[in-house]
Design a protein around this motif. Structure first.
Motif, PDB file in Angstrom:
ATOM      1  N   MET A   1       0.831  -1.204   0.000  1.00 41.70           N
ATOM      2  CA  MET A   1       0.000   0.000   0.000  1.00 41.70           C
ATOM      3  C   MET A   1       0.865   1.252   0.000  1.00 41.70           C
ATOM      4  O   MET A   1       2.004   1.250   0.456  1.00 41.70           O
ATOM      5  N   GLU A   2       0.283   2.288  -0.534  1.00 40.23           N
ATOM      6  CA  GLU A   2       0.914   3.603  -0.531  1.00 40.23           C
ATOM      7  C   GLU A   2       0.256   4.401   0.584  1.00 40.23           C
ATOM      8  O   GLU A   2      -0.972   4.489   0.653  1.00 40.23           O
ATOM      9  N   CYS A   3       1.070   4.931   1.480  1.00 36.33           N
ATOM     10  CA  CYS A   3       0.531   5.609   2.648  1.00 36.33           C
ATOM     11  C   CYS A   3       1.523   6.664   3.127  1.00 36.33           C
ATOM     12  O   CYS A   3       2.640   6.749   2.635  1.00 36.33           O
ATOM     13  N   ASP A   4       1.086   7.468   4.086  1.00 37.37           N
ATOM     14  CA  ASP A   4       1.935   8.477   4.713  1.00 37.37           C
ATOM     15  C   ASP A   4       2.434   7.933   6.045  1.00 37.37           C
ATOM     16  O   ASP A   4       1.648   7.467   6.871  1.00 37.37           O
ATOM     17  N   VAL A   5       3.743   7.988   6.257  1.00 40.35           N
ATOM     18  CA  VAL A   5       4.329   7.514   7.509  1.00 40.35           C
ATOM     19  C   VAL A   5       4.143   8.620   8.546  1.00 40.35           C
ATOM     20  O   VAL A   5       4.664   9.717   8.405  1.00 40.35           O
ATOM     21  N   GLU A   6       3.386   8.327   9.607  1.00 38.75           N
ATOM     22  CA  GLU A   6       3.058   9.325  10.625  1.00 38.75           C
ATOM     23  C   GLU A   6       4.073   9.329  11.772  1.00 38.75           C
ATOM     24  O   GLU A   6       4.589  10.369  12.137  1.00 38.75           O
ATOM     25  N   SER A   7       4.294   8.159  12.366  1.00 33.74           N
ATOM     26  CA  SER A   7       5.189   8.109  13.521  1.00 33.74           C
ATOM     27  C   SER A   7       5.748   6.706  13.694  1.00 33.74           C
ATOM     28  O   SER A   7       5.290   5.755  13.076  1.00 33.74           O
ATOM     29  N   ILE A   8       6.740   6.617  14.590  1.00 34.37           N
ATOM     30  CA  ILE A   8       7.387   5.352  14.915  1.00 34.37           C
ATOM     31  C   ILE A   8       7.247   5.139  16.411  1.00 34.37           C
ATOM     32  O   ILE A   8       7.556   6.029  17.202  1.00 34.37           O
ATOM     33  N   SER A   9       6.783   3.968  16.816  1.00 38.85           N
ATOM     34  CA  SER A   9       6.655   3.638  18.233  1.00 38.85           C
ATOM     35  C   SER A   9       7.667   2.546  18.559  1.00 38.85           C
ATOM     36  O   SER A   9       7.471   1.378  18.212  1.00 38.85           O
ATOM     37  N   LYS A  10       8.746   2.923  19.212  1.00 39.09           N
ATOM     38  CA  LYS A  10       9.795   1.957  19.535  1.00 39.09           C
ATOM     39  C   LYS A  10       9.371   1.002  20.643  1.00 39.09           C
ATOM     40  O   LYS A  10       9.855  -0.122  20.716  1.00 39.09           O
ATOM     41  N   GLU A  11       8.459   1.433  21.507  1.00 33.80           N
ATOM     42  CA  GLU A  11       8.015   0.569  22.600  1.00 33.80           C
ATOM     43  C   GLU A  11       7.243  -0.639  22.082  1.00 33.80           C
ATOM     44  O   GLU A  11       7.369  -1.743  22.606  1.00 33.80           O
ATOM     45  N   THR A  12       6.433  -0.431  21.056  1.00 35.05           N
ATOM     46  CA  THR A  12       5.598  -1.515  20.529  1.00 35.05           C
ATOM     47  C   THR A  12       6.146  -2.091  19.220  1.00 35.05           C
ATOM     48  O   THR A  12       5.538  -2.995  18.654  1.00 35.05           O
ATOM     49  N   ASN A  13       7.286  -1.570  18.746  1.00 36.80           N
ATOM     50  CA  ASN A  13       7.877  -1.994  17.468  1.00 36.80           C
ATOM     51  C   ASN A  13       6.891  -1.859  16.311  1.00 36.80           C
ATOM     52  O   ASN A  13       6.774  -2.745  15.474  1.00 36.80           O
ATOM     53  N   MET A  14       6.178  -0.738  16.309  1.00 33.10           N
ATOM     54  CA  MET A  14       5.196  -0.491  15.256  1.00 33.10           C
ATOM     55  C   MET A  14       5.454   0.863  14.619  1.00 33.10           C
ATOM     56  O   MET A  14       6.006   1.759  15.249  1.00 33.10           O
ATOM     57  N   ILE A  15       5.036   0.972  13.362  1.00 31.94           N
ATOM     58  CA  ILE A  15       4.992   2.289  12.734  1.00 31.94           C
ATOM     59  C   ILE A  15       3.524   2.607  12.499  1.00 31.94           C
ATOM     60  O   ILE A  15       2.710   1.709  12.276  1.00 31.94           O
ATOM     61  N   ILE A  16       3.210   3.861  12.597  1.00 26.11           N
ATOM     62  CA  ILE A  16       1.833   4.319  12.406  1.00 26.11           C
ATOM     63  C   ILE A  16       1.786   5.007  11.050  1.00 26.11           C
ATOM     64  O   ILE A  16       2.560   5.928  10.783  1.00 26.11           O
ATOM     65  N   VAL A  17       0.873   4.543  10.195  1.00 28.65           N
ATOM     66  CA  VAL A  17       0.733   5.128   8.864  1.00 28.65           C
ATOM     67  C   VAL A  17      -0.696   5.627   8.691  1.00 28.65           C
ATOM     68  O   VAL A  17      -1.612   5.208   9.395  1.00 28.65           O
ATOM     69  N   ARG A  18      -0.854   6.526   7.731  1.00 25.58           N
ATOM     70  CA  ARG A  18      -2.174   7.073   7.416  1.00 25.58           C
ATOM     71  C   ARG A  18      -2.464   6.789   5.946  1.00 25.58           C
ATOM     72  O   ARG A  18      -1.669   7.104   5.072  1.00 25.58           O
ATOM     73  N   LYS A  19      -3.632   6.170   5.705  1.00 23.45           N
ATOM     74  CA  LYS A  19      -4.091   5.925   4.338  1.00 23.45           C
ATOM     75  C   LYS A  19      -5.553   6.320   4.266  1.00 23.45           C
ATOM     76  O   LYS A  19      -6.378   5.790   5.004  1.00 23.45           O
ATOM     77  N   ASN A  20      -5.844   7.266   3.395  1.00 28.33           N
ATOM     78  CA  ASN A  20      -7.222   7.756   3.220  1.00 28.33           C
ATOM     79  C   ASN A  20      -7.845   8.174   4.550  1.00 28.33           C
ATOM     80  O   ASN A  20      -8.952   7.772   4.896  1.00 28.33           O
ATOM     81  N   ASN A  21      -7.126   8.963   5.321  1.00 23.94           N
ATOM     82  CA  ASN A  21      -7.567   9.465   6.629  1.00 23.94           C
ATOM     83  C   ASN A  21      -7.859   8.357   7.637  1.00 23.94           C
ATOM     84  O   ASN A  21      -8.640   8.538   8.564  1.00 23.94           O
ATOM     85  N   THR A  22      -7.262   7.196   7.448  1.00 25.51           N
ATOM     86  CA  THR A  22      -7.382   6.100   8.393  1.00 25.51           C
ATOM     87  C   THR A  22      -6.001   5.797   8.951  1.00 25.51           C
ATOM     88  O   THR A  22      -5.044   5.641   8.198  1.00 25.51           O
ATOM     89  N   ILE A  23      -5.909   5.713  10.268  1.00 24.85           N
ATOM     90  CA  ILE A  23      -4.646   5.411  10.933  1.00 24.85           C
ATOM     91  C   ILE A  23      -4.503   3.892  11.018  1.00 24.85           C
ATOM     92  O   ILE A  23      -5.398   3.209  11.508  1.00 24.85           O
ATOM     93  N   LEU A  24      -3.362   3.383  10.557  1.00 22.64           N
ATOM     94  CA  LEU A  24      -3.101   1.946  10.586  1.00 22.64           C
ATOM     95  C   LEU A  24      -1.766   1.674  11.270  1.00 22.64           C
ATOM     96  O   LEU A  24      -0.751   2.246  10.888  1.00 22.64           O
TER      97      LEU A  24
END
Length: 127
Positions: free
Chosen positions: A87-110
């Motif tokens: 998928m093509e998305c915008d990289v919002e943030s990185i969470s090192k505690e949970t080893n996750m990255i937060i991305v936004r696609k079509n105004n939805t946070i994933l």
């Protein structure tokens, strides 16, 4: 010798001919719900892929790319529940505690687990 039964008088025909089951109606495949569901599940299970084996080089490259693309558009390929997702998305943030990255696609946070990502590219047109 008469070969055509239509020309033989009815009284001379053999009356002990088995009739069989009569007309058998054809049922389309989709009208048998149990079998249809089982085949659908088998097809879905065949489409699943194993979790990708990530080398340390790939993990380090992905980490650098995520930091470079923070706040920008990226094309991410990752593994989720046996499926490859691209998928093509915008990289919002990185969470090192949970080893996750937060991305936004079509105004939805994933949220995406970092170790499930196996390819990151700078965003552009997918096709």
């Amino acid at each position: 010798m008469i070969l055509d039964y239509r020309n033989v008088p009815y009284e001379e025909l053999n009356s002990n001919i088995p009739v069989g089951r009569g007309m058998i109606k054809w049922m389309p495949f989709a009208t048998m719900p149990e079998q249809y569901e089982n085949v659908t599940q088998m097809i879905q299970s065949q489409l699943k892929k194993d979790y990708p084996k990530l080398t340390q080089d790939i993990i380090e490259h992905n980490e650098r790319m995520i930091h470079d693309l923070l706040g920008k558009t990226a094309i991410i390929r990752y593994w989720s529940n046996g499926r490859e997702i691209m998928m093509e998305c915008d990289v919002e943030s990185i969470s090192k505690e949970t080893n996750m990255i937060i991305v936004r696609k079509n105004n939805t946070i994933l949220p995406i687990y970092f170790y499930h990502i196996y390819e990151i590219q700078k965003g552009g047109n997918l096709f």
